[in-house]
Design a protein around this motif. Structure first.
Motif, mmCIF file in Angstrom:
data_model
loop_
_atom_site.group_PDB
_atom_site.id
_atom_site.type_symbol
_atom_site.label_atom_id
_atom_site.label_comp_id
_atom_site.label_asym_id
_atom_site.label_seq_id
_atom_site.Cartn_x
_atom_site.Cartn_y
_atom_site.Cartn_z
ATOM 1 N N GLU A 151 -4.174 7.048 18.805
ATOM 2 C CA GLU A 151 -4.065 6.038 19.847
ATOM 3 C C GLU A 151 -2.850 5.153 19.567
ATOM 4 O O GLU A 151 -2.567 4.827 18.406
ATOM 5 N N ASP A 152 -2.147 4.783 20.625
ATOM 6 C CA ASP A 152 -1.033 3.855 20.440
ATOM 7 C C ASP A 152 -1.563 2.514 19.941
ATOM 8 O O ASP A 152 -2.654 2.077 20.315
ATOM 9 N N VAL A 153 -0.788 1.880 19.088
ATOM 10 C CA VAL A 153 -1.110 0.538 18.608
ATOM 11 C C VAL A 153 -0.104 -0.413 19.253
ATOM 12 O O VAL A 153 1.105 -0.247 19.078
ATOM 13 N N VAL A 154 -0.598 -1.377 19.998
ATOM 14 C CA VAL A 154 0.269 -2.231 20.811
ATOM 15 C C VAL A 154 -0.130 -3.686 20.615
ATOM 16 O O VAL A 154 -1.319 -4.019 20.589
ATOM 17 N N PHE A 213 14.511 -2.117 20.703
ATOM 18 C CA PHE A 213 14.623 -1.009 19.759
ATOM 19 C C PHE A 213 13.645 0.107 20.096
ATOM 20 O O PHE A 213 12.483 -0.142 20.433
ATOM 21 N N LEU A 214 14.136 1.333 19.974
ATOM 22 C CA LEU A 214 13.291 2.527 19.921
ATOM 23 C C LEU A 214 13.633 3.201 18.605
ATOM 24 O O LEU A 214 14.639 3.907 18.495
ATOM 25 N N LEU A 215 12.829 2.943 17.592
ATOM 26 C CA LEU A 215 13.098 3.435 16.235
ATOM 27 C C LEU A 215 12.285 4.699 15.995
ATOM 28 O O LEU A 215 11.053 4.653 15.958
ATOM 29 N N VAL A 216 12.977 5.816 15.840
ATOM 30 C CA VAL A 216 12.338 7.112 15.610
ATOM 31 C C VAL A 216 12.273 7.351 14.106
ATOM 32 O O VAL A 216 13.293 7.310 13.415
ATOM 33 N N LEU A 217 11.069 7.614 13.616
ATOM 34 C CA LEU A 217 10.822 7.779 12.183
ATOM 35 C C LEU A 217 10.282 9.188 11.936
ATOM 36 O O LEU A 217 9.068 9.414 11.919
ATOM 37 N N PRO A 218 11.161 10.167 11.736
ATOM 38 C CA PRO A 218 10.695 11.552 11.583
ATOM 39 C C PRO A 218 9.748 11.743 10.402
ATOM 40 O O PRO A 218 8.764 12.477 10.510
ATOM 41 N N GLU A 219 10.031 11.121 9.278
ATOM 42 C CA GLU A 219 9.182 11.313 8.098
ATOM 43 C C GLU A 219 7.769 10.800 8.343
ATOM 44 O O GLU A 219 6.784 11.414 7.912
ATOM 45 N N GLN A 220 7.650 9.695 9.048
ATOM 46 C CA GLN A 220 6.331 9.126 9.344
ATOM 47 C C GLN A 220 5.735 9.700 10.629
ATOM 48 O O GLN A 220 4.594 9.364 10.984
ATOM 49 N N GLU A 221 6.510 10.536 11.342
ATOM 50 C CA GLU A 221 6.090 11.088 12.629
ATOM 51 C C GLU A 221 5.615 9.955 13.549
ATOM 52 O O GLU A 221 4.520 9.981 14.107
ATOM 53 N N ALA A 222 6.495 8.984 13.694
ATOM 54 C CA ALA A 222 6.126 7.792 14.447
ATOM 55 C C ALA A 222 7.332 7.247 15.198
ATOM 56 O O ALA A 222 8.490 7.509 14.856
ATOM 57 N N LEU A 223 7.020 6.474 16.230
ATOM 58 C CA LEU A 223 8.021 5.726 16.980
ATOM 59 C C LEU A 223 7.586 4.269 16.997
ATOM 60 O O LEU A 223 6.412 3.970 17.238
ATOM 61 N N ARG A 236 0.839 -1.194 0.000
ATOM 62 C CA ARG A 236 0.000 0.000 0.000
ATOM 63 C C ARG A 236 0.876 1.246 0.000
ATOM 64 O O ARG A 236 1.989 1.249 0.511
ATOM 65 N N THR A 237 0.351 2.314 -0.528
ATOM 66 C CA THR A 237 1.119 3.552 -0.557
ATOM 67 C C THR A 237 1.189 4.149 0.831
ATOM 68 O O THR A 237 0.274 3.979 1.645
ATOM 69 N N PRO A 238 2.298 4.845 1.175
ATOM 70 C CA PRO A 238 2.402 5.481 2.471
ATOM 71 C C PRO A 238 1.221 6.427 2.714
ATOM 72 O O PRO A 238 0.798 7.159 1.826
ATOM 73 N N GLY A 239 0.738 6.396 3.951
ATOM 74 C CA GLY A 239 -0.360 7.278 4.311
ATOM 75 C C GLY A 239 -1.722 6.698 4.015
ATOM 76 O O GLY A 239 -2.739 7.327 4.284
ATOM 77 N N ALA A 240 -1.783 5.498 3.420
ATOM 78 C CA ALA A 240 -3.085 4.885 3.166
ATOM 79 C C ALA A 240 -3.792 4.630 4.481
ATOM 80 O O ALA A 240 -3.168 4.397 5.508
ATOM 81 N N ALA A 241 -5.112 4.696 4.458
ATOM 82 C CA ALA A 241 -5.889 4.559 5.689
ATOM 83 C C ALA A 241 -5.957 3.088 6.085
ATOM 84 O O ALA A 241 -6.722 2.310 5.514
ATOM 85 N N ILE A 242 -5.151 2.687 7.030
ATOM 86 C CA ILE A 242 -5.142 1.326 7.537
ATOM 87 C C ILE A 242 -5.793 1.351 8.920
ATOM 88 O O ILE A 242 -5.322 2.065 9.806
ATOM 89 N N PRO A 243 -6.841 0.616 9.152
ATOM 90 C CA PRO A 243 -7.434 0.585 10.494
ATOM 91 C C PRO A 243 -6.394 0.143 11.516
ATOM 92 O O PRO A 243 -5.650 -0.816 11.284
ATOM 93 N N ASP A 244 -6.325 0.838 12.628
ATOM 94 C CA ASP A 244 -5.296 0.554 13.620
ATOM 95 C C ASP A 244 -5.253 -0.909 14.053
ATOM 96 O O ASP A 244 -4.156 -1.462 14.245
ATOM 97 N N PRO A 245 -6.382 -1.594 14.226
ATOM 98 C CA PRO A 245 -6.287 -3.003 14.634
ATOM 99 C C PRO A 245 -5.560 -3.885 13.628
ATOM 100 O O PRO A 245 -5.088 -4.960 13.976
ATOM 101 N N LEU A 246 -5.477 -3.437 12.375
ATOM 102 C CA LEU A 246 -4.813 -4.222 11.332
ATOM 103 C C LEU A 246 -3.379 -3.780 11.084
ATOM 104 O O LEU A 246 -2.660 -4.437 10.324
ATOM 105 N N LEU A 247 -2.969 -2.689 11.693
ATOM 106 C CA LEU A 247 -1.685 -2.082 11.368
ATOM 107 C C LEU A 247 -0.520 -3.048 11.587
ATOM 108 O O LEU A 247 0.413 -3.107 10.789
ATOM 109 N N LEU A 248 -0.569 -3.804 12.662
ATOM 110 C CA LEU A 248 0.546 -4.678 13.010
ATOM 111 C C LEU A 248 0.409 -6.084 12.450
ATOM 112 O O LEU A 248 1.310 -6.908 12.642
#
Length: 314
Positions: free
Chosen positions: A44-47, A277-287, A7-19
């Motif tokens: 919301e955090d996805v865990v 790991f603590l992976l910081v992803l500035p472009e995705q604004e995510a950790l 999928r292209t970056p930024g596509a709407a993925i429901p959080d329960p399916l993200l991982l």
């Protein structure tokens, strides 16, 4: 790579399916990952936890926490990057080793001190006065000239903060970092003579380690409170901070102030043995925070799986 990962970056993925694709990839490799956290501001955090969330040694993620402590101490006027380490520590029992007087706090943070005291050998870990051992041992190369991975530098940084504050690094950080992050009574290993190890031995739950990651992602600010100056967090991974390691793996080719340059370009991370790991992803604004117990070098597969299965969904 799974089909979902195309999928292209930024596509709407429901959080329960993200991982889901990442979880499938990890299961296929039978990698002993304990937990995965995805943190994005305003979401919301996805865990997902594969096992119960118990406090475990986060190994060299401890070095990054020590580096954050140095940044706080710097902001409080206790030290600066170009200070000589010997100016903040008691004199050793014997004479200073040749060249030791040239070692700065920056050298300790970037693992370029030139000291052979890496605190990997058992006789060093068991030494009755590790501080004196470090200060008495001659350098094997000029300070600042080359990178060598070491537990000695982070230990000495913890000792400097203790000497300047009268508290162990762990105790000094309690009101400044741990308590504001709701990290209650963290345990941090000590040396035989009672000093915080600094380089390893901090025991955290996966959720607590992820909170440390929020400090990195938020440039020092979490929940509206500045815990570490933004300038310091930026400096930890600034372009002119990185030192070359001469290691061939792109994920280990450059080291900053207690952190590693990572992939994709612009990413950076805290990294502990066995897959912390603590992976910081500035472009995705995510950790992405991951805790594991992976032996035989399989931890690199986790980073690859994150890049291939998770990043395209963020």
């Amino acid at each position: 790579m799974s089909a979902d990962a195309t999928r292209t970056p930024g596509a709407a993925i429901p959080d329960p399916l993200l991982l889901l694709p990442l979880r499938q990839r990890l299961a296929e490799r039978s990698l002993a990952v304990r937990a995965v956290h995805v943190i994005r501001p305003g979401r919301e955090d996805v865990v997902h936890r594969f096992v119960d969330d118990t406090a475990e040694n986060v190994y060299s993620v401890s070095k990054t926490v020590t580096a954050l402590g140095v940044g706080i101490a710097r902001a409080e006027g206790l030290l600066d990057l170009e200070d000589r380490a010997v100016d903040h520590l008691p004199s050793p029992e014997g004479r200073y080793g040749e060249g030791v007087g040239d070692v700065t706090i920056r050298h300790l943070l970037t693992m370029t001190s030139g000291s052979p005291v890496t605190v990997f050998a058992q006789e060093e870990r068991d030494h009755r006065d590790l501080t004196s051992l470090y200060l008495e041992t001659p350098l094997v190369r000029e300070a600042g000239s080359a990178f060598e991975y070491s537990n000695g530098g982070p230990f000495l940084l913890a000792r400097i903060i203790e000497q300047r504050t009268g508290e162990t690094l762990r105790d000094w950080l309690m009101p400044r970092l741990f308590q504001p992050l709701d990290i209650v009574n963290p345990q941090w290993d000590r040396t035989i003579d009672g000093h915080t190890v600094g380089a390893s031995g901090l025991h955290l739950k996966s959720g607590q380690m992820a909170r440390i990651g929020e400090v990195l992602l938020g440039r020092g600010t979490v929940d509206g409170a500045e815990l570490v100056p933004a300038e310091w967090v930026d400096l930890m991974h600034a372009e002119d901070t990185w030192v070359p390691t001469a290691w061939p793996d792109p994920d280990n080719a450059r080291y900053g102030l207690g952190v590693w340059a990572s992939q994709p370009d612009g990413a950076w991370r805290a990294d502990g043995a066995y897959g912390q790991f603590l992976l910081v992803l500035p472009e995705q604004e995510a950790l992405v925070a991951i805790t594991s117990h992976i032996e035989n070098g399989g931890a690199n597969w986790v980073l690859a799986a994150v890049r291939e299965e998770l990043l395209p969904l963020l």
